[in-house]
Design a protein around this motif. Structure first.
Motif, short mmCIF file in Angstrom:
data_model
loop_
_atom_site.label_atom_id
_atom_site.label_comp_id
_atom_site.label_asym_id
_atom_site.label_seq_id
_atom_site.Cartn_x
_atom_site.Cartn_y
_atom_site.Cartn_z
N VAL A 156 6.48 -10.56 35.97
CA VAL A 156 6.05 -9.16 35.93
C VAL A 156 6.08 -8.73 34.47
N VAL A 157 4.98 -8.12 34.03
CA VAL A 157 4.84 -7.67 32.65
C VAL A 157 4.58 -6.17 32.64
N GLN A 158 5.17 -5.49 31.67
CA GLN A 158 4.97 -4.06 31.45
C GLN A 158 4.13 -3.89 30.19
N ALA A 159 3.18 -2.97 30.23
CA ALA A 159 2.39 -2.63 29.04
C ALA A 159 2.58 -1.16 28.73
N ASP A 160 2.84 -0.85 27.46
CA ASP A 160 2.98 0.52 26.98
C ASP A 160 1.86 0.78 25.97
N ILE A 161 1.23 1.94 26.10
CA ILE A 161 0.13 2.34 25.21
C ILE A 161 0.59 3.54 24.38
N TYR A 162 0.45 3.42 23.06
CA TYR A 162 0.80 4.49 22.12
C TYR A 162 -0.44 4.86 21.33
N VAL A 163 -0.68 6.17 21.13
CA VAL A 163 -1.85 6.58 20.35
C VAL A 163 -1.59 6.52 18.85
N ASP A 164 -0.32 6.44 18.47
CA ASP A 164 0.04 6.33 17.07
C ASP A 164 1.22 5.36 16.94
N ARG A 165 1.20 4.57 15.89
CA ARG A 165 2.27 3.59 15.67
C ARG A 165 3.65 4.22 15.54
N GLU A 166 3.68 5.46 15.12
CA GLU A 166 4.96 6.14 14.90
C GLU A 166 5.50 6.83 16.15
N ASP A 167 4.70 6.90 17.21
CA ASP A 167 5.14 7.56 18.44
C ASP A 167 6.35 6.87 19.05
N ASP A 168 7.29 7.67 19.55
CA ASP A 168 8.46 7.14 20.23
C ASP A 168 8.22 6.90 21.71
N ARG A 169 7.28 7.68 22.26
CA ARG A 169 7.03 7.58 23.69
C ARG A 169 5.58 7.17 23.95
N PRO A 170 5.36 6.24 24.87
CA PRO A 170 3.99 5.84 25.18
C PRO A 170 3.25 6.93 25.96
N ILE A 171 1.92 6.93 25.84
CA ILE A 171 1.14 7.87 26.65
C ILE A 171 0.88 7.28 28.04
N ALA A 172 1.07 5.98 28.17
CA ALA A 172 0.89 5.34 29.48
C ALA A 172 1.71 4.06 29.54
N THR A 173 2.20 3.78 30.73
CA THR A 173 2.93 2.54 31.03
C THR A 173 2.47 2.06 32.39
N ASP A 174 2.24 0.75 32.49
CA ASP A 174 1.93 0.18 33.81
C ASP A 174 2.38 -1.27 33.84
#
Length: 178
Positions: free
Chosen positions: A38-56
């Motif tokens: 099982v793999v998780q992917a996190d999407i960030y709109v900026d490299r400096e963001d602490d929190r992803p905008i999406a995870t699945d």
């Protein structure tokens, strides 16, 4: 709905990078138990963001198909990325029936036993396609459009019909010359 109606993950990812060149995509191995991953992917709109905008997440089983015989972890990563990108509106359509990626729908077809699946390992070979083109040309027939998406079985059946001289003339536009 045809498998071609679903967008490949690579297309979603290209649009994400075009929109967010400073973004980042991170995958994490969540579970590896025997042949299951099982793999998780996190999407960030900026490299400096602490929190992803999406995870699945995505799950794959080693050996469950040709790709997973050698690359089940990579396949799970691709699926997880595709799902996470869809979560942040990088699916090709707002139609939620098309939210899954092409890769996910291929997995559904594999798991349901659909042998007409058009994954790369089941697509007609270049040798088959070249034979169809050459025989059609020698017979003065039009090469069927869309042969690039044919399965090995479909190509083989068409070649057999050409050899026996009973292949129907195509009513569609011919494929571009090679």
């Amino acid at each position: 709905m045809s498998i071609e109606d679903y967008e490949p993950v690579a297309s979603r990812l290209a649009r994400f990078w075009a929109t967010h060149p400073e973004g980042r995509v991170i995958t994490k191995l969540v579970t590896i138990e025997g042949d299951r991953v099982v793999v998780q992917a996190d999407i960030y709109v900026d490299r400096e963001d602490d929190r992803p905008i999406a995870t699945d997440f995505a799950e794959e089983i080693r050996g469950s198909n040709n790709v997973n015989k050698t690359s089940h972890v990579e396949n799970a990563c691709t699926s997880a990325i595709g799902r996470a990108l869809a979560d942040c509106d990088f699916a090709s359509s707002t139609d939620w029936t098309k939210r899954p990626s092409r890769e996910e729908m291929q997995k559904v077809q594999r798991m349901s036993g659909d042998v007409t699946i058009t994954e790369p390992s089941n697509l007609a070979s270049e040798k088959q396609l070249n034979m169809i083109r050459a025989v059609c040309k020698s017979m003065g027939r039009t090469v069927p459009s869309g042969i690039q998406g044919w399965t090995k079985r479909e190509a083989s059946q068409y070649i057999d019909s050409l050899k026996s001289g009973v292949a129907e003339l195509q009513k569609e536009e011919p494929e571009e010359a090679f």
